[in-house]
Structure formats: C-alpha cells, structure tokens
Design an enzyme around this catalytic site. Structure first.
Site, PDB file in Angstrom:
ATOM      1  N   HIS A 188     -12.043  10.160 -17.402  1.00  0.00           N
ATOM      2  CA  HIS A 188     -12.215   8.699 -17.416  1.00  0.00           C
ATOM      3  C   HIS A 188     -11.257   8.167 -18.474  1.00  0.00           C
ATOM      4  O   HIS A 188     -11.447   8.406 -19.672  1.00  0.00           O
ATOM      5  CB  HIS A 188     -13.665   8.355 -17.760  1.00  0.00           C
ATOM      6  CG  HIS A 188     -14.030   6.920 -17.485  1.00  0.00           C
ATOM      7  ND1 HIS A 188     -13.512   5.866 -18.203  1.00  0.00           N
ATOM      8  CD2 HIS A 188     -14.884   6.372 -16.573  1.00  0.00           C
ATOM      9  CE1 HIS A 188     -14.036   4.731 -17.765  1.00  0.00           C
ATOM     10  NE2 HIS A 188     -14.863   5.011 -16.768  1.00  0.00           N
ATOM     11  N   SER A 238     -15.619  -1.131 -18.634  1.00  0.00           N
ATOM     12  CA  SER A 238     -14.222  -0.685 -18.653  1.00  0.00           C
ATOM     13  C   SER A 238     -13.247  -1.774 -18.238  1.00  0.00           C
ATOM     14  O   SER A 238     -12.224  -2.007 -18.896  1.00  0.00           O
ATOM     15  CB  SER A 238     -14.049   0.525 -17.721  1.00  0.00           C
ATOM     16  OG  SER A 238     -14.837   1.601 -18.147  1.00  0.00           O
ATOM     17  N   HIS A 268      24.635 -16.784  15.434  1.00  0.00           N
ATOM     18  CA  HIS A 268      24.577 -15.537  16.210  1.00  0.00           C
ATOM     19  C   HIS A 268      25.743 -14.618  15.846  1.00  0.00           C
ATOM     20  O   HIS A 268      26.143 -13.765  16.658  1.00  0.00           O
ATOM     21  CB  HIS A 268      24.577 -15.814  17.715  1.00  0.00           C
ATOM     22  CG  HIS A 268      23.522 -16.782  18.159  1.00  0.00           C
ATOM     23  ND1 HIS A 268      22.226 -16.401  18.418  1.00  0.00           N
ATOM     24  CD2 HIS A 268      23.558 -18.120  18.356  1.00  0.00           C
ATOM     25  CE1 HIS A 268      21.510 -17.450  18.773  1.00  0.00           C
ATOM     26  NE2 HIS A 268      22.296 -18.518  18.737  1.00  0.00           N
ATOM     27  N   GLN A 306     -17.363  -8.411 -12.303  1.00  0.00           N
ATOM     28  CA  GLN A 306     -17.043  -7.298 -13.190  1.00  0.00           C
ATOM     29  C   GLN A 306     -15.537  -7.075 -13.214  1.00  0.00           C
ATOM     30  O   GLN A 306     -15.011  -6.548 -14.174  1.00  0.00           O
ATOM     31  CB  GLN A 306     -17.760  -5.988 -12.813  1.00  0.00           C
ATOM     32  CG  GLN A 306     -17.499  -4.845 -13.817  1.00  0.00           C
ATOM     33  CD  GLN A 306     -18.408  -3.656 -13.604  1.00  0.00           C
ATOM     34  OE1 GLN A 306     -19.596  -3.834 -13.348  1.00  0.00           O
ATOM     35  NE2 GLN A 306     -17.874  -2.452 -13.726  1.00  0.00           N
ATOM     36  N   SER A 351      33.708   9.117  -1.245  1.00  0.00           N
ATOM     37  CA  SER A 351      34.156  10.424  -1.735  1.00  0.00           C
ATOM     38  C   SER A 351      35.316  10.962  -0.918  1.00  0.00           C
ATOM     39  O   SER A 351      36.000  11.897  -1.351  1.00  0.00           O
ATOM     40  CB  SER A 351      32.989  11.419  -1.700  1.00  0.00           C
ATOM     41  OG  SER A 351      32.535  11.613  -0.370  1.00  0.00           O
ATOM     42  N   ARG A 393      36.240  -0.270  -0.228  1.00  0.00           N
ATOM     43  CA  ARG A 393      35.621  -1.222  -1.162  1.00  0.00           C
ATOM     44  C   ARG A 393      34.306  -1.674  -0.516  1.00  0.00           C
ATOM     45  O   ARG A 393      34.231  -2.726   0.117  1.00  0.00           O
ATOM     46  CB  ARG A 393      36.544  -2.410  -1.433  1.00  0.00           C
ATOM     47  CG  ARG A 393      37.807  -2.035  -2.184  1.00  0.00           C
ATOM     48  CD  ARG A 393      38.714  -3.240  -2.376  1.00  0.00           C
ATOM     49  NE  ARG A 393      38.115  -4.258  -3.227  1.00  0.00           N
ATOM     50  CZ  ARG A 393      38.128  -4.227  -4.555  1.00  0.00           C
ATOM     51  NH1 ARG A 393      38.681  -3.199  -5.203  1.00  0.00           N
ATOM     52  NH2 ARG A 393      37.575  -5.201  -5.246  1.00  0.00           N
ATOM     53  N   GLU A 451      24.285  -4.347  -0.595  1.00  0.00           N
ATOM     54  CA  GLU A 451      23.451  -3.448   0.207  1.00  0.00           C
ATOM     55  C   GLU A 451      22.207  -3.019  -0.559  1.00  0.00           C
ATOM     56  O   GLU A 451      21.102  -2.949  -0.009  1.00  0.00           O
ATOM     57  CB  GLU A 451      24.262  -2.233   0.638  1.00  0.00           C
ATOM     58  CG  GLU A 451      25.345  -2.565   1.647  1.00  0.00           C
ATOM     59  CD  GLU A 451      26.298  -1.414   1.894  1.00  0.00           C
ATOM     60  OE1 GLU A 451      26.857  -1.337   2.989  1.00  0.00           O
ATOM     61  OE2 GLU A 451      26.495  -0.585   0.978  1.00  0.00           O
ATOM     62  N   GLU A 459      -2.706  -0.042  -7.466  1.00  0.00           N
ATOM     63  CA  GLU A 459      -2.117  -0.982  -8.435  1.00  0.00           C
ATOM     64  C   GLU A 459      -1.268  -0.286  -9.482  1.00  0.00           C
ATOM     65  O   GLU A 459      -0.293  -0.867  -9.982  1.00  0.00           O
ATOM     66  CB  GLU A 459      -3.227  -1.771  -9.127  1.00  0.00           C
ATOM     67  CG  GLU A 459      -3.883  -2.787  -8.235  1.00  0.00           C
ATOM     68  CD  GLU A 459      -5.021  -3.504  -8.915  1.00  0.00           C
ATOM     69  OE1 GLU A 459      -5.555  -4.449  -8.307  1.00  0.00           O
ATOM     70  OE2 GLU A 459      -5.388  -3.141 -10.054  1.00  0.00           O
ATOM     71  N   ARG A 460      -1.625   0.922  -9.828  1.00  0.00           N
ATOM     72  CA  ARG A 460      -0.830   1.653 -10.817  1.00  0.00           C
ATOM     73  C   ARG A 460       0.597   1.863 -10.324  1.00  0.00           C
ATOM     74  O   ARG A 460       1.509   2.085 -11.121  1.00  0.00           O
ATOM     75  CB  ARG A 460      -1.475   3.003 -11.124  1.00  0.00           C
ATOM     76  CG  ARG A 460      -2.750   2.924 -11.960  1.00  0.00           C
ATOM     77  CD  ARG A 460      -3.392   4.302 -12.079  1.00  0.00           C
ATOM     78  NE  ARG A 460      -4.659   4.259 -12.773  1.00  0.00           N
ATOM     79  CZ  ARG A 460      -4.842   4.540 -14.055  1.00  0.00           C
ATOM     80  NH1 ARG A 460      -3.788   4.855 -14.800  1.00  0.00           N
ATOM     81  NH2 ARG A 460      -6.033   4.507 -14.609  1.00  0.00           N
ATOM     82  N   ILE A 461       0.780   1.788  -9.022  1.00  0.00           N
ATOM     83  CA  ILE A 461       2.117   1.954  -8.432  1.00  0.00           C
ATOM     84  C   ILE A 461       2.737   0.613  -8.076  1.00  0.00           C
ATOM     85  O   ILE A 461       3.831   0.269  -8.538  1.00  0.00           O
ATOM     86  CB  ILE A 461       2.045   2.847  -7.178  1.00  0.00           C
ATOM     87  CG1 ILE A 461       1.529   4.240  -7.544  1.00  0.00           C
ATOM     88  CG2 ILE A 461       3.408   2.940  -6.500  1.00  0.00           C
ATOM     89  CD1 ILE A 461       1.186   5.108  -6.360  1.00  0.00           C
TER      90      ILE A 461
END
Length: 435
Positions: free
Chosen positions: A68, A95, A142, A213, A264, A270, A276, A310-312
């Site tokens: 915890h 908590s 278009h 809570q 590469s 360019r 992107e 939420e932690r992520i």
C-alpha cells in the site's frame, strides 16, 4: 513518457520525488489546520513540519511489507518523529484525501506549463499569419488546386483553432485543480471541513462539490479530452506543413540542425520529420482520452480501477501535449517560406485556378449558369488533358479573358474583414501578455 518526448520542466513534476514532497505538503497543511482547531498540539505540529520527505527507495522498501503506497509513505514519513507526534499525522484522513488533493495540485502546475506552451504557439501563429497575410499561394481542396489564397490566411485558420484550444485547456485546468479532504466515503465524519478549506486554499485549489472520498473522474476525462483536441489542432497544422514540404510542392521548409541527416541511404533527403512526429504524438493523446472516459464510472463511493490507468495516461498526456506544443512553436518559428515557389505552383496548371472567376463573370454578363459552367469546364478539361492553357481553351470557344481575370490577387480583395479578425486576436494576445 519516455525522455525523448519530454521537456525537463514537465518531467520533473511527475517524478516520485516530487509526488512524495507534495504528499508531505498536504499532510503538513492538514496538520496545521488541525492545530488551529486545537486537535493537534503545537510541539507535534513542529515535528510534522520538520520531518524530511522520505526517499523513494525507503517508501519502496516499506511498501514490500504493506502492499500500500500511502501506508508505506506514512511509515517512512513518521519514522523519525516521536510517537507522540507521529500519531497525529493523517488524522481523520483517508488515502485519497492525500492522493487526489496532491494530484489536483500537480495537474494544475502541469496545465500551466501546457497553457504557456499553447499561448506561445498561438502567438507565433498569429504573428506569422500577419507576416504572410499577402503571401499568395494556391489553396487546395481534396488535395487538388482550387483557387488562390494566402499563406497568412492558412496560418490564421490554425491560429483560431489554437485559440479555441487555449480556452478548452483553461476550462480543463479549472476542472482538475480541485482537492478533497473529507475522510472515508466523503462524509467528514472524522475531520472538519475547515481542514479541507484550509489545505485547498493554501494549495490554490478548489474543493470537490460533492465528495465520495475521491475527486470525480469526469474532471480528468475533461482534461484528457482537451489535451486530445489540442493535439489534433497541432496535428492539423503539422499535416499541412508536411504536405507543403513535398518535393513537388516545396512551398515551405521546416528548420533543421546542422547535424541533420534525413536518410541512412539517400544523402539528399530532407524529410519533414518534426512535422511527422507532431502528427504521431496526437494519436497518443486521442488514445489516452478514451482511457479517461473509462475511468469516470467507479463502483459506489470509490474503487481503485482508475488508479493504474491514471499513473500512465495523466503524466503521459500532459508530457506529450507540452512537448508537442513546444516542438510546434520551434518548427513555426524557424519555418522557411518560399513565395516564389508558391507563385510557380499557382501557374503550374496553366490558368485552371482562374476557372471560377471566368465562370462567375460569364454569368454576370448574362450567360445561363449551366451553359457557362459547361463551357468553362470543357475549356479546363482540354487544357488539363492537352497541356494547353485555360485561356486558349476559352478562346477556342469564343470567350476572351483579360489579364485582370488571370491575376490571383483578384481573388483576395474582400479579405479586410478577415484580417481585422486576426488583428483583434493579436491585440487580445498582446493585452494578455501585458497583464
């Protein structure tokens, strides 16, 4: 979020070190309010104030025997205090009185960084739109050449979209910048509402209207939605910049460092890699918004299904949105614009972009609308298929056109009201900066 797509000032807000420091601040403020109420004695309050913020490693160590995080944090936080003082830490609280109130504080700080970056990008869009208000280019519908417009008006479209984005983000900040210290199931059974009022006031937070809570998760869904829409606005801008950098278009060029290597294998490349990247990051923001909607419905007064998500998604979305906006501003600030290439592109279809001007003029001079349309369309089709000009196709059909009708600026004479709108936005932004 990985370091590659993070700005240091945002990443620091979401470290465990900063989280535990904020948790400790909530506990100190709550104890201070409890002392004002005569619940906590002054010597105990001093011990609570002077206790060091526990290290991440110590909390993790204690969590192994508690499973915890809050209990592990409290054990680490109070282990240097006398027992007579430690017993008052977290008094009457549960908590999520700590977790959600601290989260509201962190979200507010994070939103401030995002809003600052959004305003900077908006100001740049507005300034460069005014700079290029009369830089003539061809508009495309278009993906096909339509009529002449200006690069300034293109940027102005994005400026107003970002202005709406700032308004959404401002509302979302207000929605999430709240806390609650109402005890188990939100009834204030063991804690005075004054503690909540004091802590939230000191942290610059509002108070949850009707606590259960936890803070209601529709607030966080609103934030994630606002970030996703803002990301889509940046994506719209970046997509336009990508398409305008295609070899056969070549109307703009995004900034690159002297170390830039586009391929590469092919030294000449360019590639529009910044544009992107901005488009790709918008996809993350949209995906995370969906997770935010899933978090709204919790069991009864609370459950924990939202916590892992939420932690992520909260730190990742805020970090991505901030990075995306900062990068977009950097791209626009250093963007090179090529008016000569824009002019050549207008002429690339040998006058076809002026077909509507000829069509409208024929109708105004008495031609039947259907007849006029078919005549100009036939001339345009001939020019397209045979490589001739629109003027030649029209002449073959007995219609002579003047040089004035083939001037792109003829399409731009009624835009003063649009520039006035943009100028008003620019003045509004300047007044905001001055305030």
């Amino acid at each position: 979020m990985i370091e590659r797509y993070s700005c240091p000032e945002m990443a620091e807000l979401w470290t465990d070190e900063r989280k535990y420091a904020t948790w400790a601040r909530v506990e100190v403020l709550a104890s201070t309010a409890q002392a004002e109420l005569g619940v906590v004695d002054r010597p105990a309050l001093e011990d609570i104030r002077n206790a060091p913020v526990p290290s991440v490693s110590r909390v993790r160590e204690l969590e192994l025997t508690r499973d915890h995080e809050i209990l592990a944090f409290l054990a680490a936080y109070t282990e240097t205090m006398p027992a007579s003082s430690a017993r008052w830490v977290h008094h009457g609280m549960t908590s999520y009185d700590v977790v959600d109130t601290a989260l509201g504080f962190t979200l507010a700080r994070s939103c401030d960084l995002v809003l600052n970056a959004a305003r900077t990008f908006l100001e740049l869009l507005t300034a460069r739109a005014l700079e290029h208000w009369d830089t003539v280019c061809v508009a495309r519908t278009h993906g096909v050449h339509a009529e002449p417009t200006t690069f300034g008006q293109k940027l102005a479209v994005h400026a107003f979209a970002m202005h709406r984005g700032v308004e959404r983000l401002t509302a979302a900040r207000a929605a999430v910048a709240v806390g609650t210290l109402s005890g188990p199931v939100g009834t204030y059974a063991h804690i005075s509402p004054y503690v909540e009022e004091f802590v939230c006031r000191e942290l610059g937070l509002g108070i949850e209207d009707m606590p259960t809570q936890v803070v209601a998760r529709d607030r966080h869904a609103e934030l994630l939605s606002a970030l996703a829409v803002t990301g889509a606005v940046v994506e719209q801008f970046a997509l336009e910049m990508r398409m305008l950098q295609r070899t056969e278009v070549g109307e703009v060029d995004e900034p690159r460092t002297s170390a830039y290597q586009g391929s590469s294998a092919m030294p000449h490349k360019r590639n529009p890699t910044t544009s992107e990247r901005l488009c790709g990051l918008a996809r993350i923001l949209r995906s995370n918004a969906g997770a935010g909607y899933e978090n709204v419905a919790l069991w009864h007064e609370r459950d924990l299904a939202h916590s892992s998500v939420e932690r992520i998604v909260l730190p990742d979305s805020l970090t991505v949105a901030h990075y995306q906006l900062v990068s977009a501003a950097g791209l626009l600030s250093g963007l090179r614009v090529f008016p000569e290439r824009m002019a050549r592109n207008i002429d690339a279809t040998r006058g076809l972009v002026y077909s509507s001007e000829v069509f409208v003029d024929l109708v105004a001079r008495g031609r039947d609308q259907e007849e006029a349309y078919r005549l100009v369309q036939a001339a345009a089709t001939e020019a397209w298929e045979n490589g001739s000009t629109l003027a030649a196709g029209l002449a073959a059909r007995g219609v002579e056109v003047s040089a004035d009708q083939l001037d792109p600026r003829r399409f731009l004479g009624n835009r003063d009201h649009l520039k006035a709108r943009l100028s008003r936005l620019s003045k509004e932004l300047q007044s905001h900066v001055e305030v």
